[in-house]
Design a protein around this motif. Structure first.
Motif, PDB file in Angstrom:
ATOM      1  N   ARG A  79       0.834  -1.206   0.000  1.00 18.31           N
ATOM      2  CA  ARG A  79       0.000   0.000   0.000  1.00 18.31           C
ATOM      3  C   ARG A  79       0.865   1.251   0.000  1.00 18.31           C
ATOM      4  NH1 ARG A  79      -1.566  -0.076   4.515  1.00 18.31           N
ATOM      5  NH2 ARG A  79      -1.377  -2.206   5.248  1.00 18.31           N
ATOM      6  N   SER A  80       2.000   1.167   0.704  1.00 14.25           N
ATOM      7  CA  SER A  80       2.892   2.316   0.689  1.00 14.25           C
ATOM      8  C   SER A  80       4.329   1.838   0.743  1.00 14.25           C
ATOM      9  CB  SER A  80       2.592   3.248   1.868  1.00 14.25           C
ATOM     10  OG  SER A  80       2.914   2.608   3.087  1.00 14.25           O
ATOM     11  N   ALA A  81       5.170   2.570   0.093  1.00 14.85           N
ATOM     12  CA  ALA A  81       6.594   2.254   0.063  1.00 14.85           C
ATOM     13  C   ALA A  81       7.325   3.574  -0.124  1.00 14.85           C
ATOM     14  CB  ALA A  81       6.906   1.297  -1.081  1.00 14.85           C
ATOM     15  N   GLU A  82       8.178   3.899   0.829  1.00 12.74           N
ATOM     16  CA  GLU A  82       8.889   5.171   0.687  1.00 12.74           C
ATOM     17  C   GLU A  82      10.294   5.074   1.261  1.00 12.74           C
ATOM     18  OE1 GLU A  82       5.968   7.222   2.774  1.00 12.74           O
ATOM     19  OE2 GLU A  82       6.496   6.243   4.650  1.00 12.74           O
ATOM     20  N   LEU A  83      11.194   5.855   0.670  1.00 16.38           N
ATOM     21  CA  LEU A  83      12.552   5.926   1.188  1.00 16.38           C
ATOM     22  C   LEU A  83      12.506   6.666   2.516  1.00 16.38           C
ATOM     23  CD1 LEU A  83      15.602   5.432   0.707  1.00 16.38           C
ATOM     24  CD2 LEU A  83      15.687   7.672  -0.379  1.00 16.38           C
ATOM     25  N   ALA A  84      12.809   5.967   3.600  1.00 13.75           N
ATOM     26  CA  ALA A  84      12.680   6.562   4.935  1.00 13.75           C
ATOM     27  C   ALA A  84      14.011   7.086   5.454  1.00 13.75           C
ATOM     28  CB  ALA A  84      12.120   5.534   5.921  1.00 13.75           C
ATOM     29  N   ALA A  85      15.111   6.478   5.017  1.00 13.75           N
ATOM     30  CA  ALA A  85      16.423   6.925   5.490  1.00 13.75           C
ATOM     31  C   ALA A  85      17.505   6.427   4.549  1.00 13.75           C
ATOM     32  CB  ALA A  85      16.687   6.396   6.902  1.00 13.75           C
ATOM     33  N   SER A  86      18.591   7.180   4.461  1.00 14.67           N
ATOM     34  CA  SER A  86      19.804   6.750   3.760  1.00 14.67           C
ATOM     35  C   SER A  86      20.955   7.004   4.714  1.00 14.67           C
ATOM     36  CB  SER A  86      20.028   7.576   2.490  1.00 14.67           C
ATOM     37  OG  SER A  86      19.143   7.175   1.480  1.00 14.67           O
ATOM     38  N   ALA A  87      21.740   5.986   4.989  1.00 19.78           N
ATOM     39  CA  ALA A  87      22.745   6.138   6.033  1.00 19.78           C
ATOM     40  C   ALA A  87      24.048   5.473   5.653  1.00 19.78           C
ATOM     41  CB  ALA A  87      22.228   5.530   7.334  1.00 19.78           C
ATOM     42  N   ASP A  88      25.161   6.037   6.119  1.00 19.53           N
ATOM     43  CA  ASP A  88      26.431   5.334   5.983  1.00 19.53           C
ATOM     44  C   ASP A  88      27.007   5.055   7.372  1.00 19.53           C
ATOM     45  OD1 ASP A  88      27.206   7.851   6.735  1.00 19.53           O
ATOM     46  OD2 ASP A  88      28.341   8.279   4.897  1.00 19.53           O
ATOM     47  N   HIS A  89      26.163   5.199   8.375  1.00 21.35           N
ATOM     48  CA  HIS A  89      26.602   5.080   9.757  1.00 21.35           C
ATOM     49  C   HIS A  89      25.390   4.704  10.614  1.00 21.35           C
ATOM     50  CE1 HIS A  89      28.266   6.424  13.635  1.00 21.35           C
ATOM     51  NE2 HIS A  89      29.438   6.241  13.058  1.00 21.35           N
ATOM     52  N   PRO A  90      25.570   3.908  11.674  1.00 27.05           N
ATOM     53  CA  PRO A  90      24.410   3.481  12.488  1.00 27.05           C
ATOM     54  C   PRO A  90      23.551   4.642  12.997  1.00 27.05           C
ATOM     55  CG  PRO A  90      26.317   2.178  13.079  1.00 27.05           C
ATOM     56  CD  PRO A  90      26.809   3.225  12.102  1.00 27.05           C
ATOM     57  N   LYS A  91      24.137   5.813  13.175  1.00 25.73           N
ATOM     58  CA  LYS A  91      23.346   6.951  13.654  1.00 25.73           C
ATOM     59  C   LYS A  91      22.217   7.302  12.694  1.00 25.73           C
ATOM     60  CE  LYS A  91      26.506   9.483  16.632  1.00 25.73           C
ATOM     61  NZ  LYS A  91      27.854  10.022  16.396  1.00 25.73           N
ATOM     62  N   PRO A  98      27.212   1.150 -12.378  1.00 22.94           N
ATOM     63  CA  PRO A  98      27.398   0.299 -11.213  1.00 22.94           C
ATOM     64  C   PRO A  98      28.114   1.031 -10.075  1.00 22.94           C
ATOM     65  CG  PRO A  98      28.066  -0.842 -13.195  1.00 22.94           C
ATOM     66  CD  PRO A  98      27.826   0.588 -13.578  1.00 22.94           C
ATOM     67  N   GLY A  99      27.744   0.680  -8.867  1.00 20.31           N
ATOM     68  CA  GLY A  99      28.462   1.196  -7.715  1.00 20.31           C
ATOM     69  C   GLY A  99      27.962   2.537  -7.234  1.00 20.31           C
ATOM     70  N   ARG A 100      26.829   2.975  -7.756  1.00 16.86           N
ATOM     71  CA  ARG A 100      26.350   4.279  -7.328  1.00 16.86           C
ATOM     72  C   ARG A 100      25.706   4.261  -5.948  1.00 16.86           C
ATOM     73  NH1 ARG A 100      23.251   7.450 -11.909  1.00 16.86           N
ATOM     74  NH2 ARG A 100      21.668   7.204 -10.312  1.00 16.86           N
ATOM     75  N   THR A 101      25.162   3.077  -5.582  1.00 17.11           N
ATOM     76  CA  THR A 101      24.495   2.985  -4.293  1.00 17.11           C
ATOM     77  C   THR A 101      25.553   2.783  -3.213  1.00 17.11           C
ATOM     78  OG1 THR A 101      22.758   1.865  -5.483  1.00 17.11           O
ATOM     79  CG2 THR A 101      22.576   1.877  -3.113  1.00 17.11           C
ATOM     80  N   GLN A 102      26.004   3.858  -2.614  1.00 14.99           N
ATOM     81  CA  GLN A 102      27.064   3.718  -1.621  1.00 14.99           C
ATOM     82  C   GLN A 102      26.620   4.077  -0.221  1.00 14.99           C
ATOM     83  OE1 GLN A 102      29.600   2.002  -2.001  1.00 14.99           O
ATOM     84  NE2 GLN A 102      29.721   1.844  -4.202  1.00 14.99           N
ATOM     85  N   ARG A 103      25.334   4.168  -0.043  1.00 15.08           N
ATOM     86  CA  ARG A 103      24.791   4.311   1.294  1.00 15.08           C
ATOM     87  C   ARG A 103      23.789   3.192   1.488  1.00 15.08           C
ATOM     88  NH1 ARG A 103      25.615   9.785   2.931  1.00 15.08           N
ATOM     89  NH2 ARG A 103      23.809   9.893   4.285  1.00 15.08           N
ATOM     90  N   ILE A 104      23.382   3.010   2.715  1.00 13.50           N
ATOM     91  CA  ILE A 104      22.350   2.020   3.009  1.00 13.50           C
ATOM     92  C   ILE A 104      21.005   2.721   2.917  1.00 13.50           C
ATOM     93  CG2 ILE A 104      21.479   0.418   4.744  1.00 13.50           C
ATOM     94  CD1 ILE A 104      24.322   0.242   5.882  1.00 13.50           C
ATOM     95  N   HIS A 105      20.150   2.232   2.023  1.00 13.98           N
ATOM     96  CA  HIS A 105      18.841   2.858   1.832  1.00 13.98           C
ATOM     97  C   HIS A 105      17.761   2.034   2.534  1.00 13.98           C
ATOM     98  CE1 HIS A 105      20.603   5.622  -1.012  1.00 13.98           C
ATOM     99  NE2 HIS A 105      21.066   4.625  -1.729  1.00 13.98           N
ATOM    100  N   PHE A 106      16.968   2.699   3.356  1.00 21.07           N
ATOM    101  CA  PHE A 106      15.894   2.031   4.103  1.00 21.07           C
ATOM    102  C   PHE A 106      14.547   2.423   3.506  1.00 21.07           C
ATOM    103  CE2 PHE A 106      18.392   0.509   7.739  1.00 21.07           C
ATOM    104  CZ  PHE A 106      19.524   1.303   7.654  1.00 21.07           C
ATOM    105  N   TYR A 107      13.862   1.461   2.901  1.00 22.06           N
ATOM    106  CA  TYR A 107      12.533   1.712   2.337  1.00 22.06           C
ATOM    107  C   TYR A 107      11.493   1.186   3.328  1.00 22.06           C
ATOM    108  CZ  TYR A 107      15.179   2.589  -1.887  1.00 22.06           C
ATOM    109  OH  TYR A 107      16.081   3.095  -2.797  1.00 22.06           O
ATOM    110  N   ARG A 108      10.596   2.074   3.766  1.00 21.83           N
ATOM    111  CA  ARG A 108       9.555   1.643   4.710  1.00 21.83           C
ATOM    112  C   ARG A 108       8.321   1.224   3.921  1.00 21.83           C
ATOM    113  NH1 ARG A 108       9.408   5.746   8.673  1.00 21.83           N
ATOM    114  NH2 ARG A 108       8.021   6.840   7.271  1.00 21.83           N
ATOM    115  N   ILE A 109       7.887  -0.030   4.165  1.00 18.77           N
ATOM    116  CA  ILE A 109       6.782  -0.618   3.411  1.00 18.77           C
ATOM    117  C   ILE A 109       5.560  -0.746   4.325  1.00 18.77           C
ATOM    118  CG2 ILE A 109       6.143  -2.510   1.866  1.00 18.77           C
ATOM    119  CD1 ILE A 109       8.904  -1.163   1.219  1.00 18.77           C
ATOM    120  N   ASN A 110       4.421  -0.243   3.856  1.00 10.19           N
ATOM    121  CA  ASN A 110       3.145  -0.350   4.597  1.00 10.19           C
ATOM    122  C   ASN A 110       3.270   0.134   6.042  1.00 10.19           C
ATOM    123  OD1 ASN A 110       2.193  -1.482   2.250  1.00 10.19           O
ATOM    124  ND2 ASN A 110       1.902  -3.544   3.073  1.00 10.19           N
ATOM    125  N   ASP A 111       4.226   0.983   6.310  1.00  9.22           N
ATOM    126  CA  ASP A 111       4.502   1.412   7.686  1.00  9.22           C
ATOM    127  C   ASP A 111       4.638   0.228   8.640  1.00  9.22           C
ATOM    128  OD1 ASP A 111       4.687   4.182   7.280  1.00  9.22           O
ATOM    129  OD2 ASP A 111       2.490   4.344   7.183  1.00  9.22           O
TER     130      ASP A 111
END
Ligand code: GTP
Ligand code: MG
Length: 205
Positions: free
Chosen positions: A4-16, A56-69
């Protein structure tokens, strides 16, 4: 699964920068350009939520997609592309290991390999980390549309052997897939849903 929903919630290169809630997270990892983003998009039925590229190699951060909340799909940076600057290559190992070790809410990992080719040394390394950190995982062999179906079993066996997946575990750990043909979408969802438990939105539909 009804998305129902899918959105980029965070992009991180560090646990913070990781999301600070307790929703379950399923991570996707593999070589650069192997088809991680395409697989995520195919599972979600979205054309370009996770960015796909011919660079290739452009994704150099960790991307978090939130699905259906209700849960996250986590797109980990790819490895192993020759043209990536050394500096970027050096960051990959620690970034991914840190996430695999500490990722709060991480309930399982989808390791993506290419059905056409024997796994690389780095593919083997990733599988070793998953075993070492006791992370539940599936290995998904993508780009299956590039291999004749009559050859799938042989290619899967080569991959299983290289990743030290015992023959008796192969059916429960390794799946063929094609984002192009949407082959294996249902099988991968079936493999992932148990990780999300029965009390999430994820299990309905
Ligand atoms: P990075 O984020 O750059 O590391 O790449 P990625 O692993 O996310 O790969 P991406 O999904 O961007 O796909 C890379 C290329 O492979 C694109 O040109 C895709 O169209 C192609 N591709 C991905 N999945 C498939 C598949 O199942 N079959 C075929 N034939 N091509 C695919
Ligand atoms: Mg990608």
């Amino acid at each position: 699964m009804i998305v129902r929903s899918a959105e980029l919630a965070a992009s991180a290169d560090h646990p913070k920068g990781y999301p600070d809630d307790d929703l379950p997270q399923i991570a996707f990892a593999g070589r650069s350009n192997v088809g991680k983003s395409s697989l995520i998009n195919a599972l979600l039925g979205r054309r370009r939520l996770a960015r796909t590229s011919n660079t290739p190699g452009r994704t150099q951060r960790i991307h978090f997609y939130r699905i259906n909340d209700a849960f996250y799909f986590v797109d980990l940076p790819g490895y192993g592309f020759a043209k990536v600057p050394l500096e970027v290559k050096r960051q990959w190992g620690p970034m991914v290991r840190t996430y695999l070790e500490q990722g709060r809410g991480l309930v399982g990992v989808v390791q993506i390999v290419d059905l056409r080719h024997p796994p690389s040394r780095e593919d083997g390394q990733l599988r070793d980390w998953l075993v070492e950190y006791r992370r539940r995982h599936w290995v998904v062999a993508t780009k299956a549309d590039k291999v004749k179906p009559t050859r799938w079993a042989a290619h899967l066996r080569t991959i299983a052997e290289a990743l030290a997946i015992p023959r008796e575990d192969e059916a429960g750990l390794l799946l063929p897939f094609s984002a192009l043909k949407r082959e294996g979408v249902d099988a991968v969802w079936e493999a992932l849903l148990p990780w999300l438990g029965s009390d999430t939105e994820a299990s309905h539909g």
